[in-house]
Motif scaffolding. Structure first.
Motif, PDB file in Angstrom:
ATOM      1  N   SER A   1     -61.708 -42.447  82.614  1.00 35.18           N
ATOM      2  CA  SER A   1     -62.417 -41.183  82.797  1.00 35.18           C
ATOM      3  C   SER A   1     -62.053 -40.206  81.689  1.00 35.18           C
ATOM      4  O   SER A   1     -62.911 -39.516  81.128  1.00 35.18           O
ATOM      5  N   GLU A   2     -60.763 -40.161  81.356  1.00 33.73           N
ATOM      6  CA  GLU A   2     -60.327 -39.312  80.238  1.00 33.73           C
ATOM      7  C   GLU A   2     -61.011 -39.727  78.936  1.00 33.73           C
ATOM      8  O   GLU A   2     -61.437 -38.877  78.144  1.00 33.73           O
TER       9      GLU A   2
ATOM     10  N   GLU B   1     -56.922 -46.871  90.689  1.00 34.14           N
ATOM     11  CA  GLU B   1     -56.960 -45.420  90.479  1.00 34.14           C
ATOM     12  C   GLU B   1     -56.458 -45.050  89.086  1.00 34.14           C
ATOM     13  O   GLU B   1     -56.985 -44.146  88.439  1.00 34.14           O
ATOM     14  N   ARG B   2     -55.465 -45.762  88.623  1.00 35.62           N
ATOM     15  CA  ARG B   2     -54.912 -45.471  87.296  1.00 35.62           C
ATOM     16  C   ARG B   2     -55.880 -45.892  86.193  1.00 35.62           C
ATOM     17  O   ARG B   2     -56.061 -45.164  85.209  1.00 35.62           O
TER      18      ARG B   2
ATOM     19  N   SER C   1     -59.277 -40.462  91.478  1.00 33.22           N
ATOM     20  CA  SER C   1     -58.338 -41.252  90.684  1.00 33.22           C
ATOM     21  C   SER C   1     -57.049 -40.477  90.462  1.00 33.22           C
ATOM     22  O   SER C   1     -56.963 -39.277  90.727  1.00 33.22           O
ATOM     23  N   SER C   2     -56.039 -41.182  89.960  1.00 37.60           N
ATOM     24  CA  SER C   2     -54.727 -40.562  89.748  1.00 37.60           C
ATOM     25  C   SER C   2     -53.920 -41.415  88.784  1.00 37.60           C
ATOM     26  O   SER C   2     -54.005 -42.647  88.798  1.00 37.60           O
ATOM     27  N   SER C   3     -53.117 -40.768  87.966  1.00 43.25           N
ATOM     28  CA  SER C   3     -52.243 -41.491  87.043  1.00 43.25           C
ATOM     29  C   SER C   3     -51.024 -42.048  87.755  1.00 43.25           C
ATOM     30  O   SER C   3     -50.231 -42.782  87.154  1.00 43.25           O
TER      31      SER C   3
ATOM     32  N   TYR D   1     -58.605 -43.369  86.086  1.00 41.20           N
ATOM     33  CA  TYR D   1     -58.084 -42.096  85.559  1.00 41.20           C
ATOM     34  C   TYR D   1     -58.132 -42.078  84.031  1.00 41.20           C
ATOM     35  O   TYR D   1     -58.639 -41.126  83.421  1.00 41.20           O
ATOM     36  N   TYR D   2     -57.618 -43.134  83.411  1.00 36.31           N
ATOM     37  CA  TYR D   2     -57.546 -43.146  81.946  1.00 36.31           C
ATOM     38  C   TYR D   2     -58.899 -43.418  81.304  1.00 36.31           C
ATOM     39  O   TYR D   2     -59.194 -42.869  80.224  1.00 36.31           O
TER      40      TYR D   2
ATOM     41  N   CYS E   1     -64.861 -38.931  89.784  1.00 39.36           N
ATOM     42  CA  CYS E   1     -63.777 -39.846  89.390  1.00 39.36           C
ATOM     43  C   CYS E   1     -62.439 -39.118  89.359  1.00 39.36           C
ATOM     44  O   CYS E   1     -61.410 -39.650  89.799  1.00 39.36           O
ATOM     45  N   ASP E   2     -62.454 -37.887  88.858  1.00 38.98           N
ATOM     46  CA  ASP E   2     -61.213 -37.121  88.764  1.00 38.98           C
ATOM     47  C   ASP E   2     -60.639 -36.822  90.146  1.00 38.98           C
ATOM     48  O   ASP E   2     -59.409 -36.807  90.328  1.00 38.98           O
TER      49      ASP E   2
END
Length: 599
Positions: free
Chosen positions: A271-272, A264-265, A256-258, A268-269, A252-253
């Motif tokens: 996944s965090e 993707e966003r 994905s991207s912020s 990203y969040y 996922c990292d």
């Protein structure tokens, strides 16, 4: 009456209790929980996406509105000029009256337009409760995850998927761009199907997809795969298989991207959030250790005008939709009052009250002798006092007699009705905008507030709340509910704001990111965000002898006026759930507005 009569007793803010307890690992199976994600309104009609009269939009194809001669400048007379030429915040850091006027446009102009109408047609579609459907195989593909039991059953550990649903899913979306939520539904359908054949991490990572992505673009295909990895990692976390979950999160990292597209966003969040939950569960990080990180208090941030909150007010329709309709309801309920007293349970920056001031100042048949706003606060005294000064300045510019009172208490348990200095000649209204949800985790505080409100007996109580089910004790239930809920928010921001807008980055990372992380990663007292849906609030308010009342046609017309002034207004869907207005994005309910009176 005695306090015992208003005791919370056994009221369950989780709504209908989950059949499986939170300690039952079997209840953490993500495929069984996704079915509980359900929009309480119709799905957003794909065929109408490009039309101004898309499903749920108040700008529908009513002949009356198609031919009316009022322009958008009536509601937002200085909107474009102010946005381009004036800074959002003055040098002093506060709004002056003119800036307030630009951000919350003249309310009396809306009233004047409504006054010219003899009949206001029904603007908001009423949604009848869905009847149980027996022929599940015929359901539309994109509604599959709303009725998850249709294609997936768990029998003696064996997963069964009805292929007709997946075929319908890919056929229906062919030829147009999918929303973030639809990407998630396609991913969910595929995830169920692939899981029946490939349950191991190695199989998941190799992704030997045997099922076509018919009708999807390259980007949509990539997004579907990304969401599948996220769903798989959440399932492993639910099973407490943290090492396997970590490997999936690594994928996922990478994808994905912020700063990427909305999918993707979102991933990203989330996944965090899943990584934080793993760290909490394995003891790598304790809640106390997390407390050493810089914290962000959303409620405190909303009490002070800042560029991010103001950008949301201007570019995203939800706030103005609920505020205009709610203020219209107050205006109607105090129509004959010379002294008006509004009690605000969570005032924040107070921008909505400029609209009420404009409406009351324009009254000629029954001039207002005094408007008093009482703001309840348990913290941030200075910020609330600054809000009061801004409102006093605005009222002075309107020649409106005005009084602002801060009711400061160390704890909501200490709130008493005599603190409001009520006048027998006053007509009192209570306004609660996202205030009660913050007390769901502290039911004794909410009970205390409700007792005080009941003793005051306002003419109307206006309640705006988050329309989400984020209070389940079961991790995966919360995860799926939050994923679809925030997915709609990210999709909205993608539509309404530029990709590189710094305010968008702040909104997503601090406001959305902190919220979803608390829902997903925290447990027990650490989990502060416990949103519940309107049906739960109805059951709760009924305990205090409150009756839900109708929104007037004028309030609904205010909604129509607001949406017409947003370029993305046609994607903002509004529907009636009984007497309650549900405001959402492309069919996914996000907020509720309801009116209440004591019997």
């Amino acid at each position: 009456m005695t306090n015992a009569m208003f005791s919370f007793g056994e009221f369950n803010f989780g709504g209908v209790r989950d059949k499986l307890s939170s300690t039952d690992k079997g209840s953490d199976i993500i495929m069984e929980e996704v079915k509980k994600i359900g929009k309480q309104v119709h799905s957003y009609e794909a065929d109408n996406w490009g039309d101004s009269g898309g499903f749920g939009s108040l700008g529908s194809d009513y002949g009356f509105y198609g031919n009316n001669h009022y322009s958008s400048e009536l509601l937002f007379p200085k909107f474009q000029q102010q946005e381009e030429q004036q800074p959002l915040v003055s040098d002093y850091g506060l709004f002056d009256a003119m800036q307030f006027d630009a951000l919350f446009p003249p309310f009396q102009a809306c009233l004047e337009e409504i006054g010219k109408l003899e009949d206001i047609p029904t603007l908001v579609p009423h949604v009848e409760p869905k009847k149980e459907k027996r022929d599940f195989s015929s359901l539309a593909g994109l509604d599959l995850l709303n009725n998850y039991g249709s294609g997936f059953k768990r029998l003696n550990g064996e997963r069964i998927f009805e292929s007709s649903n997946y075929t319908a899913c890919t056929d229906q979306v062919a030829g147009r761009k999918l929303s973030t939520e639809e990407i998630m539904r396609v991913a969910g359908a595929r995830f169920i199907r692939t899981s029946s054949q490939a349950s191991g991490v190695a199989s998941m990572l190799s992704h030997p997809y045997e099922f076509s992505f018919s009708g999807l673009s390259v980007e949509e295909t990539r997004d579907v795969e990304l969401v599948e990895f996220l769903l798989a990692s959440a399932e492993k976390v639910g099973y407490q298989q943290y090492e396997r979950a970590g490997k999936l999160l690594n994928r996922c990292d990478l994808l994905s991207s912020s700063t990427g597209n909305s999918v993707e966003r979102v991933v990203y969040y989330f996944s965090e959030a899943l990584r934080e939950k793993i760290d909490r569960e394995t003891g790598r990080v304790t809640p106390k250790g997390l407390g050493n990180k810089p914290s962000f208090d959303v409620n405190k941030a909303m009490k002070r005008p800042n560029e991010t909150s103001l950008a949301c007010q201007i570019k995203i329709p939800f706030g103005q939709v609920a505020q205009f309709a709610g203020i219209q309801a107050i205006v109607e309920n105090v129509a004959e009052a010379k002294k008006v007293h509004v009690i605000d349970l969570e005032i924040r920056n107070g921008v909505q009250w400029t609209g009420l001031m404009q409406a009351l100042a324009s009254r000629s048949d029954c001039p207002v002798e005094l408007l008093k706003i009482s703001a309840i606060g348990t913290s941030s005294r200075n910020l609330i006092e600054e809000t009061g000064k801004r409102l006093e300045s605005f009222a002075e510019s309107m020649n409106l007699p005005f009084s602002f009172k801060l009711v400061m208490v160390p704890d909501m348990l200490d709130l008493k009705e005599d603190m409001f200095e009520l006048d027998s000649e006053e007509t009192v209204a209570v306004y609660s905008e996202f205030a009660m949800r913050s007390m769901v985790a502290q039911p004794d505080r909410l009970e205390s507030a409700m007792r005080v409100i009941k003793n005051i007996r306002p003419c109307v109580t206006v309640v705006t709340e988050v329309e989400g089910n984020h209070n389940s004790p079961v991790f995966v239930t919360r995860f799926i509910e939050a994923l679809f809920f925030f997915g709609a928010h990210f999709d909205c921001v993608e539509t309404c704001m530029e990709r590189n807008d710094p305010n968008r980055m702040i909104l997503e990372s601090l406001y959305f990111g902190n919220g979803l992380r608390n829902i997903v990663a925290a447990e027990g007292e650490e989990r502060k965000i416990r949103n519940v849906k309107i049906d739960v609030w109805r059951a709760f308010f009924a305990r205090y002898g409150m009756e839900e009342i109708d929104l007037s046609p004028s309030s609904l017309y205010q909604v129509d006026l607001v949406l017409k002034n947003f370029s993305c207004g046609s994607s903002c869907t509004v529907n009636m759930d009984g007497k309650c207005l549900l405001v959402g994005w492309k069919g996914t309910p996000l907020q509720s507005l309801s009116l209440w009176k004591f019997l």
